[in-house]
Write a protein that holds these residues in place. Structure first.
Motif, PDB file in Angstrom:
ATOM      1  N   VAL A 215     -19.027 -45.586 -64.817  1.00 14.38           N
ATOM      2  CA  VAL A 215     -18.258 -45.198 -66.003  1.00 14.38           C
ATOM      3  C   VAL A 215     -18.465 -46.279 -67.059  1.00 14.38           C
ATOM      4  CG1 VAL A 215     -15.950 -44.705 -66.938  1.00 14.38           C
ATOM      5  CG2 VAL A 215     -16.520 -44.019 -64.586  1.00 14.38           C
ATOM      6  N   VAL A 239     -25.594 -40.583 -70.491  1.00 13.04           N
ATOM      7  CA  VAL A 239     -24.977 -39.516 -69.699  1.00 13.04           C
ATOM      8  C   VAL A 239     -26.043 -38.755 -68.919  1.00 13.04           C
ATOM      9  CG1 VAL A 239     -23.604 -37.402 -69.786  1.00 13.04           C
ATOM     10  CG2 VAL A 239     -23.049 -39.301 -71.308  1.00 13.04           C
ATOM     11  N   THR A 244     -20.902 -41.563 -66.664  1.00 15.42           N
ATOM     12  CA  THR A 244     -19.823 -40.925 -67.415  1.00 15.42           C
ATOM     13  C   THR A 244     -19.418 -41.864 -68.549  1.00 15.42           C
ATOM     14  OG1 THR A 244     -19.020 -39.769 -65.451  1.00 15.42           O
ATOM     15  CG2 THR A 244     -17.491 -39.977 -67.297  1.00 15.42           C
ATOM     16  N   ALA A 460     -11.505 -41.190 -65.062  1.00 14.82           N
ATOM     17  CA  ALA A 460     -12.871 -40.930 -64.604  1.00 14.82           C
ATOM     18  C   ALA A 460     -13.197 -41.763 -63.365  1.00 14.82           C
ATOM     19  CB  ALA A 460     -13.861 -41.228 -65.727  1.00 14.82           C
ATOM     20  N   PRO A 472     -21.470 -36.603 -64.320  1.00 14.11           N
ATOM     21  CA  PRO A 472     -20.625 -36.737 -65.520  1.00 14.11           C
ATOM     22  C   PRO A 472     -20.143 -35.392 -66.052  1.00 14.11           C
ATOM     23  CG  PRO A 472     -22.508 -38.204 -65.688  1.00 14.11           C
ATOM     24  CD  PRO A 472     -22.736 -37.357 -64.472  1.00 14.11           C
ATOM     25  N   LYS A 476     -16.219 -34.346 -66.553  1.00 10.19           N
ATOM     26  CA  LYS A 476     -15.748 -33.850 -67.848  1.00 10.19           C
ATOM     27  C   LYS A 476     -15.136 -32.462 -67.706  1.00 10.19           C
ATOM     28  CE  LYS A 476     -17.385 -33.106 -72.601  1.00 10.19           C
ATOM     29  NZ  LYS A 476     -18.532 -33.259 -73.533  1.00 10.19           N
TER      30      LYS A 476
END
Length: 716
Positions: A215, A239, A244, A460, A472, A476
């Protein structure tokens, strides 16, 4: 990647700088081929140039330092396809004070803590000596000083922003972050005063991706509302490589079209800011129907004054204060520091201080560790001028009352959509008002979308621990599918304000329905009759069958929706649902049309935001102007700006700032295409030294629009 030396900022977004031939500056050059091969060619053909940074993961290119004369030779190399001046980025913050992370943690069962998840914080650095951050800090890199010590700036230009962000994500001590067992890595891309460059931001992203962060949090940005800026491309690439990336939306609300790069990234999770339910003091004048939020400066005493006080207008505080005893002293920002204004008022016997901005909007400020036993608050320019008119000039006293505030959008949170792509942003919102977190030497409360983004980065991290194989895109999807719609007066905030809504940590772990994409962008409508189609992918992640009911949005005259009323999903089944939108342009008003498609299963309601635009809207068609002198010839200048629409002609005229006397035309373009527009022009700067206004006049369809940009010429 080689990072050899501290490089300097070249160009502000709003002005010219003309280096001498022997001045050393830094630029970014882009190649479609190998950056290593380009580096070898430069070292052999132009050995006087210094390669500052090399990018080969999310961007192919180099940061190169040298004199203007030497840098000019790069333009003759076939491998060089583009050159970028260094653009400043800044941390997005505003100050206030209260607490939030424990409130969020109390809303879910913390069975996951982010253990084993690597989180990169690209910011001002981190105070890794802080007792709440020591345990989880694992390393990082400094792309400002080019070393392995990403400590916050100390001394002049000292910072705290990155430590505050890191604490929200993963503090583990007196304060608990959202993911208190996550591994923290700091990438210092913003130096003294919280200012950094595109070189530093991209270099930090490069390092974080190479070191396999799960992340990355980016609580920074600029004001370019377009998808074509280099940092936006870099975030998208990160990404694509499996990271992420969380990006703060910006603090330029409440106007629309204010989300800036890299929050315009279609692949990142863009985060707006909301305020949790709270009680807050507000200013008012008896008999006037207006309430002004009280925003205390960092380091101030809390504003707990309860009775009415007379107001004293003290200008900018340069003169001695007389007759201030027992009054609230009203200062305009500027000339002398905040702490000096406050100390003057305290010495004169004032009960409190209010400082109003000298430009539109709110501002951030602190008393810089000076202990003053009276409260000091900040208000906007508009509110300060109103206090002078209705309070000082009418001889009315200032009163402070307390109001109860519902869960609501923060007014400063930047709004979408994004020009060119017409995508919805932000994606979700999180707490960004009165966020108490770690800073060097202790704790402080700040506010801004910078504070909202790390809440989502923490979530996340929790999801990555729970579902290590999730991409990712899946993280999301879980966040956006499970978010809760925020309402004001029983009506939802618009999609361009809140995306799919406020993050729901508990529901995101065990969603009963997954929806992809999280929002529908139907684009801009220019034809008289248009039939648009979009696909929604609905997934039932549970072990029980379910029926999903879909509701047609509120019908506008000139629009018609086609979508099924129900969809049956078996356990772990995915189905694609076609959404049809039929539009008759002549019946619809120009501008942005947005709303929500509501879905419902036996457990929850879900909302899918949608947006389309008829014709045009009130966005700025020109943004992100960059002007710089050619490296080897001071009278030749390059320009770069973002254009949202096709136009017939652009004329750029120059006017002296203040007098607005015309100094002729800089350049003219016929039929420029949307996107990044680049070129060069000649100008004699010997007679133009100083501040000017470059006025862009756009001509299209028998219409004209003008956009002014401040610029500064420096004689060679």
């Amino acid at each position: 990647m080689r990072l050899l030396h501290l490089f300097i900022l070249l160009l502000l977004l709003t002005g010219f700088q003309s280096p001498d031939e022997n001045d050393e500056v830094t630029i970014i050059i882009e190649t479609e081929d190998s950056s290593s091969l380009l580096a070898e060619q430069i070292e052999s053909r132009i050995p006087r140039l210094e390669i500052v940074a090399q990018y080969d993961t999310i961007f192919n290119g180099l940061a190169v330092k040298g004199t203007a004369q030497e840098l000019e030779k790069l333009a003759r190399m076939d491998m060089v396809v583009n050159q970028y001046p260094v653009v400043k980025y800044k941390s997005l913050q505003q100050e206030m004070g209260t607490f939030s992370t424990q409130v969020i943690r109390d809303q879910y069962n913390p069975s996951y803590t982010g253990k084993g998840v690597k989180v990169g914080v690209i910011d001002t650095g981190v105070d890794y000596s802080h007792p709440d951050l020591q345990k989880n800090y694992k390393g990082g890199f400094d792309t400002v000083d080019f070393d392995n010590d990403p400590m916050e700036t100390r001394g002049e230009g000292s910072t705290m922003h990155g430590s505050h962000v890191a604490g929200v994500i993963a503090a583990d001590g007196k304060m608990k972050g959202i993911a208190p067992d996550a591994e923290l890595y700091a990438y210092r891309a913003l130096g003294p005063g919280g200012i950094g460059s595109s070189v530093q931001v991209i270099a930090a992203l490069e390092e974080a991706v190479k070191e396999r962060m799960d992340v990355i949090n980016l609580s920074l940005g600029n004001d370019v509302n377009g998808p074509d800026w280099p940092t936006t491309h870099a975030v998208n690439r990160a990404v694509e490589l499996g990271v992420t990336v969380i990006v703060a939306a910006g603090n330029s609300g409440p106007d629309t079209w204010t989300v800036g790069s890299p929050a315009t990234s279609s692949k990142a999770i863009t985060v707006g800011a909301s305020a949790l339910p709270s009680k807050a003091p507000v200013f008012g004048i008896p008999g006037e129907d207006r309430q002004i939020p009280v925003q205390v400066l960092l380091g101030s005493e809390p504003w707990e004054l309860s009775r009415k006080y007379p107001l004293l207008d003290a200008g900018r505080g340069e003169e001695d204060l007389n007759h201030a005893s027992g009054k609230i002293v009203l200062f305009e920002r500027g000339e002398i520091p905040f702490q000096e204004k406050a100390f003057k008022a305290y010495q004169a016997g004032a009960a409190g201080v209010v400082i109003y901005n000298n430009e539109p909007g709110l501002f951030q400020g602190s008393l810089e560790n000076l202990s003053i036993p009276i409260p000091v608050a900040a208000v906007s320019k508009k509110d300060g001028e109103w206090l002078i008119q209705q309070g000082v000039q009418q001889n009315q006293w200032l009163e402070t009352t307390e109001i109860s505030l519902d869960h609501r959008m923060a007014p400063f949170s930047s709004r979408g959509p994004v020009t060119n792509t017409w995508e919805l942003k932000p994606d979700v919102v999180a707490p960004g008002v009165n966020i108490l977190s770690t800073v060097p030497g202790g704790y402080a409360a700040l506010q801004g979308t910078s504070m909202a983004a790390p809440h989502v980065a923490g979530l996340a991290s929790l999801l990555k621990e729970a579902y290590p194989d999730w991409s990712p895109q899946q993280i999301k999807r879980a966040m956006m599918s499970s978010a809760d719609i925020l309402e004001k007066d029983k009506l939802p905030y618009s999609p361009t304000e809140q995306g799919t809504g406020f993050i729901d940590i508990e529901e995101s772990f065990n969603p009963t329905l997954l929806i992809e994409p999280g929002s529908l962008a139907f684009g801009r409508i220019d034809q008289p009759l248009v039939n648009k189609k979009a696909e929604l992918k609905l997934t039932n992640p549970t072990n029980e069958s379910q029926t999903v009911h879909l509701e047609v949005p509120v019908r506008e005259n000139g629009s018609r929706w086609d979508l099924p009323t129900t969809v049956q999903l078996e356990p772990n089944e995915t189905k694609e649902v076609e959404v049809g939108l039929h539009l008759t342009k002549s019946f619809l008003k120009a501008g942005v049309h947005q709303g929500f498609i509501k879905l419902r299963n036996q457990d929850h309601d879900f909302h899918v935001p949608y947006l389309y635009m008829i014709g045009t809207s009130d966005y700025e068609k020109v943004s992100g102007l960059e002007l710089s002198s050619k490296w080897a010839e001071a009278r030749r200048y390059t320009y770069r700006f973002h254009l949202t629409d096709s136009v017939d002609k652009i004329t750029v005229d120059l006017y002296r700032a203040g007098t607005m006397l015309s100094h002729g035309k800089l350049f003219e373009l016929e039929d420029p295409k949307p996107g990044m527009v680049q070129g060069e022009f000649k100008v004699n700067t010997n007679h133009l030294e100083g501040a000017y206004i470059a006025v862009f006049t756009l001509e299209y369809e028998d219409q004209k629009e003008s956009y002014p940009f401040p610029v500064t010429f420096t004689s060679s």
